[in-house]
Design a protein around this motif. Structure first.
Motif: not given
Length: 412
Positions: A194-206
Motif C-alpha cells: 500500500a505504501l508502494s502504491l502511494a509513492a507512485v501516486a504522489a511522485t510520478l507524473r503521466e
C-alpha cells in the motif's frame, strides 16, 4: 496528484559523466520510483518467506515449499507472452497504479486464515502475472526518467536496495514468523505494498505512450519476435535467465536444507547481492563491467559446490554470500541489452528480460525441489550449481560474439 501527460525530454548528461546515487535521488520522480521499488521488494521478501513457512508446516514437502517461495515467477512468462506491450502502449503511471492495486489485493487475500493451499497457489500465479507487467512498466519509466549515462548507476542502486531490503525482509521474517505467524507477515507485506502504491501516486507524473501500435497479444508477439530474432541476443538472454535461475533453485532449498537457519542463509545471499552490485555499479567503468561479467557468472554458482560436503553454517553462509555477489553479472548484461533495444519498445524488452529471468527462477526452484525429493537438499544444491556453471561456460563464445558487436559507449 501529478497528471501531466506530456513527455519531457530527459536532461542531458555531460559526456563521460557517471551520476552518483545522491544526485539520482534528487530527481523527485526517480526517488518515488525507487521508493516504490524498495517497498515492493520488501513486501515480496516477507510474503515469500511467509508462504514458504506456511507450506512447509502444512506439507513438509521440499518441492511444494520451493515452488511456494518462487512459484510466482512461473506466471511472469504469461505476462511476457500476452500483454507485456502495455508497458509501452499505455499510460505508464496509470498502468503501474492499477497493477500495484491488484498486487495489494492479492497479498491481502493471502493473509486470510484457513485459505486452502490451492487458492494460495492460484493467488501466487496471479501476483506473478501482475509483477511481470509492473516490472516492464517500471523499467520503461526508468529509462525515461534518468539520462542514458545514469542508467547503470540507477539499476545498480535499485539492485543494491533489493539486496538490502531482502536482508532485512528475510532476517525480520525469520524472527517475526515466530511472533506473529505467517498470516501476520502477509498483513505486513500488504501494508508495504500500500505504501508502494502511494509513492507512485504522489511522485510520478503521466507520460505519453511510446508504442505507436495498439498494445495486445499481436503487439506483444511482434516485439518478442524482434527480441529473439538475433542468435547473439538469444545467447545474451540465455545467460541472463538460465544460470541465474538454477542458482535461485539452490536458494529455494534453504528451508528444507536447514529450516532453523534458512533466514540466515537467505540474508547472506542478499547481503552478497548488495555488495556485488555496489562494487560493479559504482567502482567499475562500462568496459570494466563487461570484462567482469563472465567471472561474476562463475562466482554466482561455484561457491554452492561446497554444499556437497555438508558444511557447517558459517562456511555455508560465506559460500552463499560470495555467490550472491556473483549476481552482479546481471548489470553489465542488462546494459548491453538496453543498448540493443529501440526506444519505442524498451519497456516491453526489459519486462520480457525480467519475466524470462524470473520464470527461470521458478523453473530452477521446481527442479531443485524435485531433485531434493529424490537425492536430498545438499546433493540437489550441488547439482544445480554445476549445471549453472556448465551453461555459463558452454555459451560464453556466443555472448562474446554479441558483446563485440555493441560499442561500450552505447551501454553508458
Amino acid at each position: 496528484m501529478p497528471s501531466d501527460t506530456s513527455s519531457s525530454p530527459r536532461p542531458p548528461a555531460p559526456s563521460g559523466a557517471r551520476p552518483g546515487y545522491r544526485e539520482l535521488l534528487r530527481n523527485r520522480e526517480f526517488a518515488g520510483l525507487f521508493a516504490s521499488f524498495a517497498l515492493t521488494a520488501a513486501a515480496s521478501a516477507l510474503s515469500g518467506f511467509a508462504l514458504g513457512s506456511l507450506v512447509d508446516r502444512q506439507t513438509g514437502s521440499p518441492f511444494l515449499t520451493a515452488v511456494s517461495m518462487y512459484g510466482a515467477t512461473f506466471a511472469t512468462v504469461l505476462g511476457a507472452l500476452t500483454l507485456m506491450s502495455v508497458a509501452d502502449g499505455s499510460r505508464p503511471r496509470r498502468t503501474l497504479l492499477a497493477l500495484q492495486g491488484a498486487s495489494l489485493a492479492g497479498i491481502a487475500a493471502q493473509a486470510v486464515p484457513g485459505l486452502p493451499l490451492a487458492a494460495r497457489f492460484a493467488l501466487l500465479l496471479a501476483l506473478g502475472f501482475f509483477q511481470s507487467l509492473g516490472t516492464g512498466t517500471r523499467m520503461g519509466l526508468l529509462a525515461e526518467i534518468v539520462p542514458a549515462s545514469a542508467y547503470a548507476p540507477a539499476r545498480s542502486l535499485m539492485n543494491i536496495t533489493a539486496g538490502a531490503v531482502s536482508v532485512l525482509g528475510y532476517a525480520s521474517g525469520a524472527l517475526l514468523v515466530r511472533a506473529i505467524g505467517p498470516h501476520g507477515l502477509f498483513a505486513a507485506a500488504a501494508a508495504l505494498t500500500a505504501l508502494s502504491l502511494a509513492a507512485v501516486a504522489a511522485t510520478l507524473r503521466e507520460r505519453s505512450i511510446r508504442l505507436a501500435r495498439r498494445p495486445g497479444l499481436r503487439s506483444t508477439w511482434a516485439g518478442n519476435a524482434e527480441l529473439l530474432g538475433r542468435p547473439g541476443r538469444r545467447a545474451l538472454l540465455l545467460n541472463l535467465w538460465v544460470p541465474n535461475g538454477l542458482v535461485v533453485g539452490c536458494e529455494a532449498l534453504f528451508i528444507p536444507y536447514a529450516a532453523q537457519y534458512a533466514g540466515h542463509l537467505l540474508a547472506a545471499a542478499s547481503a552478497g547481492l548488495l555488495l556485488g552490485d555496489l562494487a560493479v555499479g559504482r567502482l567499475l567503468t562500462a568496459g570494466g563491467r563487461r570484462r567482469a561479467a563472465f567471472p561474476l557468472r562463475l562466482l554466482m554458482a561455484a561457491p554452492f559446490l561446497v554444499f556437497a560436503l555438508h558444511p557447517p553454517l558459517p562456511v555455508a553462509a560465506v559460500a552463499v554470500f560470495l555467490a550472491g555477489a556473483g549476481f552482479a553479472a546481471t548489470l553489465p548484461m542488462q546494459e548491453q541489452l538496453l543498448a540493443l533495444t529501440p526506444e519505442a519498445v524498451r519497456g516491453q524488452v526489459q519486462g520480457a528480460e525480467s519475466a524470462g529471468r524470473m520464470t527461470w527462477q521458478g523453473i530452477g526452484a521446481a527442479l531443485a525441489g524435485a531433485a531434493a525429493q529424490a537425492v536430498g537438499p545438499a546433493a540437489a544444491i550441488t547439482a544445480l550449481a554445476a549445471a549453472s556453471l556448465a551453461v555459463t561456460v558452454l555459451s560464453r563464445r556466443h555472448v562474446l560474439r554479441e558483446t563485440a558487436r555493441t560499442p561500450v559507449s552505447a551501454a553508458g
